[in-house]
Motif scaffolding. Structure first.
Motif, PDB file in Angstrom:
ATOM      1  N   LEU A 139       0.867  -1.176   0.000  1.00 55.60           N
ATOM      2  CA  LEU A 139       0.000   0.000   0.000  1.00 55.60           C
ATOM      3  C   LEU A 139       0.903   1.225   0.000  1.00 55.60           C
ATOM      4  O   LEU A 139       1.604   1.486   0.976  1.00 55.60           O
ATOM      5  CB  LEU A 139      -0.894  -0.007   1.243  1.00 55.60           C
ATOM      6  CG  LEU A 139      -1.994   1.031   1.311  1.00 55.60           C
ATOM      7  CD1 LEU A 139      -3.039   0.800   0.217  1.00 55.60           C
ATOM      8  CD2 LEU A 139      -2.672   0.994   2.673  1.00 55.60           C
ATOM      9  N   ILE A 140       0.919   1.935  -1.113  1.00 54.66           N
ATOM     10  CA  ILE A 140       1.789   3.112  -1.199  1.00 54.66           C
ATOM     11  C   ILE A 140       1.172   4.272  -0.417  1.00 54.66           C
ATOM     12  O   ILE A 140      -0.008   4.247  -0.081  1.00 54.66           O
ATOM     13  CB  ILE A 140       2.065   3.524  -2.663  1.00 54.66           C
ATOM     14  CG1 ILE A 140       0.790   4.031  -3.352  1.00 54.66           C
ATOM     15  CG2 ILE A 140       2.711   2.394  -3.424  1.00 54.66           C
ATOM     16  CD1 ILE A 140       1.062   4.726  -4.675  1.00 54.66           C
ATOM     17  N   THR A 141       1.985   5.272  -0.149  1.00 57.72           N
ATOM     18  CA  THR A 141       1.526   6.467   0.562  1.00 57.72           C
ATOM     19  C   THR A 141       1.563   7.655  -0.384  1.00 57.72           C
ATOM     20  O   THR A 141       2.550   7.857  -1.093  1.00 57.72           O
ATOM     21  CB  THR A 141       2.440   6.754   1.772  1.00 57.72           C
ATOM     22  OG1 THR A 141       2.447   5.598   2.623  1.00 57.72           O
ATOM     23  CG2 THR A 141       1.954   7.952   2.554  1.00 57.72           C
ATOM     24  N   VAL A 142       0.469   8.413  -0.423  1.00 61.11           N
ATOM     25  CA  VAL A 142       0.415   9.640  -1.214  1.00 61.11           C
ATOM     26  C   VAL A 142       0.063  10.798  -0.290  1.00 61.11           C
ATOM     27  O   VAL A 142      -0.582  10.616   0.733  1.00 61.11           O
ATOM     28  CB  VAL A 142      -0.598   9.546  -2.383  1.00 61.11           C
ATOM     29  CG1 VAL A 142      -0.175   8.510  -3.397  1.00 61.11           C
ATOM     30  CG2 VAL A 142      -1.998   9.256  -1.886  1.00 61.11           C
ATOM     31  N   ALA A 151      -1.282  11.856  -8.213  1.00 55.14           N
ATOM     32  CA  ALA A 151      -1.668  10.567  -7.638  1.00 55.14           C
ATOM     33  C   ALA A 151      -1.737   9.482  -8.704  1.00 55.14           C
ATOM     34  O   ALA A 151      -1.266   8.359  -8.492  1.00 55.14           O
ATOM     35  CB  ALA A 151      -3.016  10.684  -6.930  1.00 55.14           C
ATOM     36  N   GLN A 154       1.722   8.306  -9.543  1.00 56.65           N
ATOM     37  CA  GLN A 154       2.272   7.428  -8.502  1.00 56.65           C
ATOM     38  C   GLN A 154       1.621   6.052  -8.532  1.00 56.65           C
ATOM     39  O   GLN A 154       2.312   5.034  -8.438  1.00 56.65           O
ATOM     40  CB  GLN A 154       2.056   8.041  -7.112  1.00 56.65           C
ATOM     41  CG  GLN A 154       3.208   8.857  -6.622  1.00 56.65           C
ATOM     42  CD  GLN A 154       2.997   9.248  -5.163  1.00 56.65           C
ATOM     43  OE1 GLN A 154       2.280  10.190  -4.887  1.00 56.65           O
ATOM     44  NE2 GLN A 154       3.622   8.515  -4.269  1.00 56.65           N
ATOM     45  N   LEU A 155       0.310   6.011  -8.642  1.00 60.91           N
ATOM     46  CA  LEU A 155      -0.397   4.726  -8.667  1.00 60.91           C
ATOM     47  C   LEU A 155       0.013   3.916  -9.886  1.00 60.91           C
ATOM     48  O   LEU A 155       0.276   2.718  -9.785  1.00 60.91           O
ATOM     49  CB  LEU A 155      -1.911   4.951  -8.642  1.00 60.91           C
ATOM     50  CG  LEU A 155      -2.476   5.471  -7.326  1.00 60.91           C
ATOM     51  CD1 LEU A 155      -3.899   6.000  -7.520  1.00 60.91           C
ATOM     52  CD2 LEU A 155      -2.457   4.390  -6.251  1.00 60.91           C
ATOM     53  N   THR A 158       3.663   2.509  -9.723  1.00 61.66           N
ATOM     54  CA  THR A 158       3.844   1.398  -8.787  1.00 61.66           C
ATOM     55  C   THR A 158       2.896   0.229  -9.059  1.00 61.66           C
ATOM     56  O   THR A 158       2.976  -0.791  -8.395  1.00 61.66           O
ATOM     57  CB  THR A 158       3.644   1.870  -7.333  1.00 61.66           C
ATOM     58  OG1 THR A 158       2.332   2.414  -7.196  1.00 61.66           O
ATOM     59  CG2 THR A 158       4.683   2.912  -6.946  1.00 61.66           C
ATOM     60  N   SER A 160      -0.229   0.181  -8.427  1.00 64.30           N
ATOM     61  CA  SER A 160      -1.131   0.092  -7.279  1.00 64.30           C
ATOM     62  C   SER A 160      -2.549   0.510  -7.651  1.00 64.30           C
ATOM     63  O   SER A 160      -2.753   1.361  -8.503  1.00 64.30           O
ATOM     64  CB  SER A 160      -0.649   1.003  -6.146  1.00 64.30           C
ATOM     65  OG  SER A 160       0.623   0.606  -5.702  1.00 64.30           O
ATOM     66  N   ALA A 163      -4.050   3.481  -2.252  1.00 63.16           N
ATOM     67  CA  ALA A 163      -2.960   4.137  -1.528  1.00 63.16           C
ATOM     68  C   ALA A 163      -3.497   4.710  -0.225  1.00 63.16           C
ATOM     69  O   ALA A 163      -4.664   5.104  -0.140  1.00 63.16           O
ATOM     70  CB  ALA A 163      -2.356   5.259  -2.366  1.00 63.16           C
ATOM     71  N   GLU A 164      -2.631   4.744   0.796  1.00 68.00           N
ATOM     72  CA  GLU A 164      -3.002   5.447   2.016  1.00 68.00           C
ATOM     73  C   GLU A 164      -2.657   6.914   1.819  1.00 68.00           C
ATOM     74  O   GLU A 164      -1.717   7.251   1.093  1.00 68.00           O
ATOM     75  CB  GLU A 164      -2.284   4.860   3.235  1.00 68.00           C
ATOM     76  CG  GLU A 164      -0.785   4.985   3.214  1.00 68.00           C
ATOM     77  CD  GLU A 164      -0.111   4.314   4.406  1.00 68.00           C
ATOM     78  OE1 GLU A 164      -0.795   3.811   5.312  1.00 68.00           O
ATOM     79  OE2 GLU A 164       1.123   4.302   4.430  1.00 68.00           O
ATOM     80  N   VAL A 174      -7.787   6.425   2.769  1.00 67.64           N
ATOM     81  CA  VAL A 174      -7.264   5.789   1.558  1.00 67.64           C
ATOM     82  C   VAL A 174      -7.950   6.363   0.329  1.00 67.64           C
ATOM     83  O   VAL A 174      -9.034   6.937   0.416  1.00 67.64           O
ATOM     84  CB  VAL A 174      -7.446   4.247   1.570  1.00 67.64           C
ATOM     85  CG1 VAL A 174      -6.711   3.603   2.726  1.00 67.64           C
ATOM     86  CG2 VAL A 174      -8.902   3.851   1.574  1.00 67.64           C
TER      87      VAL A 174
END
Length: 195
Positions: A139-142, A151, A154-155, A158, A160, A163-164, A174
């Motif tokens: 779970l990535i962090t943004v 966002a 980033q998603l 990765t 993903s 994200a949190e 999230v």
């Protein structure tokens, strides 16, 4: 040979210059959308969708944030997560992704139903069967102040789907890739949505 290379290079430069000359600014694009709507070339729903997408760099994640107290999570037990926990979560919510929390309530990762579907569909699998630890995705962090474009980058980078969100020194909830996309283009229909 050098003459041919020089001519090809000039042709490429001219072509790129033409491409640059034909680009449109966001303001011009917004005006084109508005004109197209007023002339009846596109309907209101389409104009709204296009305008939202155009404004994605101005919209922050707080608009699609699911606050921590509203997030349906799977609690990591002493031995792990059970098939029964996932079955119950899917039955209760209809969602396909669930953050996993530790004993302290912190997010440890998330489970995507498609990763554990074989376990859920296998009649030989009992409710107490533990999921493979590999089924818990990172779970990535943004940052909560990030815009939709940041966002999405980033998603996507990765791979993903969730994200949190970190804001003002703490995790506040999230976001899901699906929620961000739906804010931009409208409801996304997949196997988890009812008709």
């Amino acid at each position: 040979n050098q003459e041919i290379i020089r001519r090809l290079y000039k042709a490429q430069v001219a072509e790129r210059r033409d491409e640059l000359d034909s680009t449109v600014s966001p303001t011009e694009l917004a005006e084109m959308i508005s004109e197209s709507r007023s002339e009846g070339l596109i309907d209101q729903a389409e104009a709204t969708r296009l305008s939202k997408a155009l404004d994605s760099s101005k919209r922050t994640l707080r608009e699609v944030l699911i606050p921590s107290d509203q997030v349906h999570t799977l609690a990591m037990g002493p031995k792990g997560i059970t098939v029964g926990q996932v079955e119950d979560a899917v039955s209760e919510t209809g969602y396909s992704r669930f953050p996993v929390t530790g004993a302290d309530g912190a997010y440890l990762g998330y489970v995507h139903v498609k990763d554990v579907l074989d376990n859920l569909l296998d009649p030989a699998t009992g409710r107490d069967q533990l999921l493979d630890p590999e089924d818990v995705r990172t779970l990535i962090t943004v940052e909560g102040g990030a815009n939709f474009d940041q966002a999405m980058i980033q998603l996507r980078r990765t791979g993903s789907h969730m994200a949190e969100v970190f804001h003002d020194g703490r995790i506040v909830g999230v976001i899901t890739l699906e929620d961000v996309i739906e804010e931009l283009v409208g409801t996304v229909r997949d196997w988890s949505h009812d008709d």
